[in-house]
Design an enzyme around this catalytic site. Structure first.
Site, PDB file in Angstrom:
ATOM      1  CB  THR A  64      -7.274  41.837  63.156  1.00  0.00           C
ATOM      2  OG1 THR A  64      -7.782  42.695  62.143  1.00  0.00           O
ATOM      3  CG2 THR A  64      -8.400  41.414  64.070  1.00  0.00           C
TER       4      THR A  64
ATOM      5  CG  ASP B 215      -5.149  48.205  59.115  1.00  0.00           C
ATOM      6  OD1 ASP B 215      -6.225  48.185  59.720  1.00  0.00           O
ATOM      7  OD2 ASP B 215      -4.975  47.656  58.003  1.00  0.00           O
ATOM      8  CB  SER B 216      -1.521  44.503  56.892  1.00  0.00           C
ATOM      9  OG  SER B 216      -2.716  44.072  56.314  1.00  0.00           O
TER      10      SER B 216
ATOM     11  CB  THR C 228      -5.735  38.890  57.291  1.00  0.00           C
ATOM     12  OG1 THR C 228      -6.794  39.831  57.474  1.00  0.00           O
ATOM     13  CG2 THR C 228      -5.570  38.026  58.516  1.00  0.00           C
TER      14      THR C 228
ATOM     15  CB  THR D  79      -5.056  34.546  47.173  1.00  0.00           C
ATOM     16  OG1 THR D  79      -4.110  34.378  46.129  1.00  0.00           O
ATOM     17  CG2 THR D  79      -5.968  35.690  46.833  1.00  0.00           C
TER      18      THR D  79
ATOM     19  NE  ARG E 244      -6.327  40.175  38.522  1.00  0.00           N
ATOM     20  CZ  ARG E 244      -7.564  40.114  38.995  1.00  0.00           C
ATOM     21  NH1 ARG E 244      -8.288  41.199  39.115  1.00  0.00           N
ATOM     22  NH2 ARG E 244      -8.094  38.960  39.363  1.00  0.00           N
TER      23      ARG E 244
ATOM     24  CB  THR F 244      -6.035  33.930  34.467  1.00  0.00           C
ATOM     25  OG1 THR F 244      -7.459  33.814  34.427  1.00  0.00           O
ATOM     26  CG2 THR F 244      -5.498  33.075  35.593  1.00  0.00           C
TER      27      THR F 244
ATOM     28  CB  CYS G 148      -9.568  32.142  36.541  1.00  0.00           C
ATOM     29  SG  CYS G 148     -10.560  32.315  35.059  1.00  0.00           S
TER      30      CYS G 148
HETATM   31  N1  ASP Z   1      -7.100  45.537  58.598  1.00  0.00           N
HETATM   32  C1  ASP Z   1      -6.432  44.453  59.284  1.00  0.00           C
HETATM   33  C2  ASP Z   1      -5.024  44.372  58.753  1.00  0.00           C
HETATM   34  O1  ASP Z   1      -4.819  43.858  57.692  1.00  0.00           O
HETATM   35  C3  ASP Z   1      -7.168  43.184  59.066  1.00  0.00           C
HETATM   36  C4  ASP Z   1      -6.571  41.965  59.711  1.00  0.00           C
HETATM   37  O2  ASP Z   1      -5.531  41.958  60.303  1.00  0.00           O
HETATM   38  O3  ASP Z   1      -7.207  40.910  59.607  1.00  0.00           O
HETATM   39  O4  ASP Z   1      -4.118  44.847  59.381  1.00  0.00           O
END
Ligand code: ASP
Length: 345
Positions: A17, A61-62, A93, A170, A250, A281, A283
């Site tokens: 992003t 895009d990741s 992300t 995470t 899990r 877990t 959790c």
């Molecule tokens: N879909 C995007 C990615 O992971 C989301 C981001 O970067 O926040 O490439």
């Protein structure tokens, strides 16, 4: 490049992003190139650093991240290791915590900062979080102790004022700027007016450590999550599937599973076939303790390994990496329990 005494940083742009803009026709976010991204952050020029860049072509895009691209990333870092003091990886992300975990195992012996960051809003948007994330990540990657050694010689995620160990992180939010959490390990630094390093928790610098890359990641594994009512036939067919070498299992709470004989039998058979089963877990905080309840003890007897307080991302990439090193199942079982890169308590 490090052609004088200035600290040098390599920025590696993979996509995400942070470097996207909205397509005016479809409304969807699409990648633009690295030069365009940097044009939005002229402040970079104010650093007294040598900053060079490399970019994935095309940026991704990741969600499209995969082991071959992790290997590409690890190779860029390895090939440029002597020329740079630190690395900043711009990354989407969605799978950033997987990539950070994977790199921590692939880059064995790393003693330089590799800081992953990205943003929730594109860098061209007025309220973007990308600028602050990028500028502070660069500052952290360049930070040195008075003796010239790096303050943070490990793979980390910097996001929304927090520096976290990569293989402890995470993604926890699809909308908050505070998108990442390190639930089982303290944050390594907090950025406010100053960057406050939590030095007791950062990996100590070891001048004798030598970077040894392990690029191969074996993805013949699966993440398998228990739920009340899970069906025996489906579980059996997954556990004994041809070609399946490992299972990230899990379980509930502190590592518990239903007390069903069919489940114990299926797990025992899978481990007898040489498949590695790692108990983590469901959790978000805490650890697997298989000796605590009878339900957990049965799993131990079935040959399952405790994943302790590993995140799902760390458990998955650690197992991929150990399988990729072509160790025997017994060696993998030992290594899985060992702390390799600060991922397990
Ligand atoms: N879909 C995007 C990615 O992971 C989301 C981001 O970067 O926040 O490439």
């Amino acid at each position: 490049m490090n052609n004088n005494s200035k600290t040098s940083i390599l920025l590696i742009y993979t996509g995400g992003t942070i470097g996207m803009m909205r397509n005016s026709e479809t409304g969807a976010l699409e990648n633009f190139n690295f030069d365009e991204l940097i044009r939005h952050v002229p402040e970079i020029k104010q650093f007294n650093l040598n900053i060079s860049s490399k970019a994935f072509n095309p940026p991704i895009d990741s969600s499209d991240m995969k082991p071959a691209l992790w290997a590409e990333l690890a190779k860029i870092i390895y090939d440029n290791y002597d020329q740079y003091d630190g690395f900043v990886v711009l990354h989407g992300t969605d799978t950033m915590a997987f990539t950070a975990s994977a790199l921590s195992f692939m880059l064995d012996g790393l003693m330089k900062p590799v800081i992953l960051t990205g943003s929730q809003l594109p860098i061209g948007v007025l309220r973007t979080d990308g600028k602050e994330n990028l500028l502070t990540a660069i500052e952290i990657a360049a930070a040195k102790n008075v003796d010239g050694t790096p303050i943070v010689p490990e793979v980390c995620i910097f996001f929304h004022q927090q520096l976290m160990r990569g293989n402890r992180s995470t993604k926890i939010s699809a909308e908050s700027f505070s998108a990442f959490s390190s639930n089982n390990y303290p944050i390594l630094a907090k950025s406010g007016l100053e960057i406050q390093y939590n030095r007791n928790y950062i990996k100590p610098y070891d001048p004798n450590s030598k970077l040894t890359p392990h690029y191969a990641m074996d993805s013949d594994i699966i993440i398998f999550s228990l739920f009340p009512g899970i069906q025996p036939d489906i579980v059996r067919s997954v556990l004994v599937a041809d070609g399946l070498k490992g299972i990230i299992f899990r379980t509930f709470g502190s590592g518990n599973a239903p007390q069903e004989q069919w489940l114990v039998d299926a797990l025992t058979e899978a481990t007898r076939m040489g498949k590695i089963i790692v108990n983590i877990t469901q959790c978000s905080t805490g650890s697997v303790k298989m000796k605590l309840y009878e339900t957990g003890r049965q799993l131990l007897d079935a040959g399952i390994i405790s994943g302790g307080d590993l995140t799902v991302e760390a458990a998955l990439t650690k197992l991929m990496n150990l399988l990729g090193r072509r160790l025997t199942p017994e060696q993998i079982r030992i290594e899985m329990r060992r702390n390799m890169a600060g991922e397990i308590s």
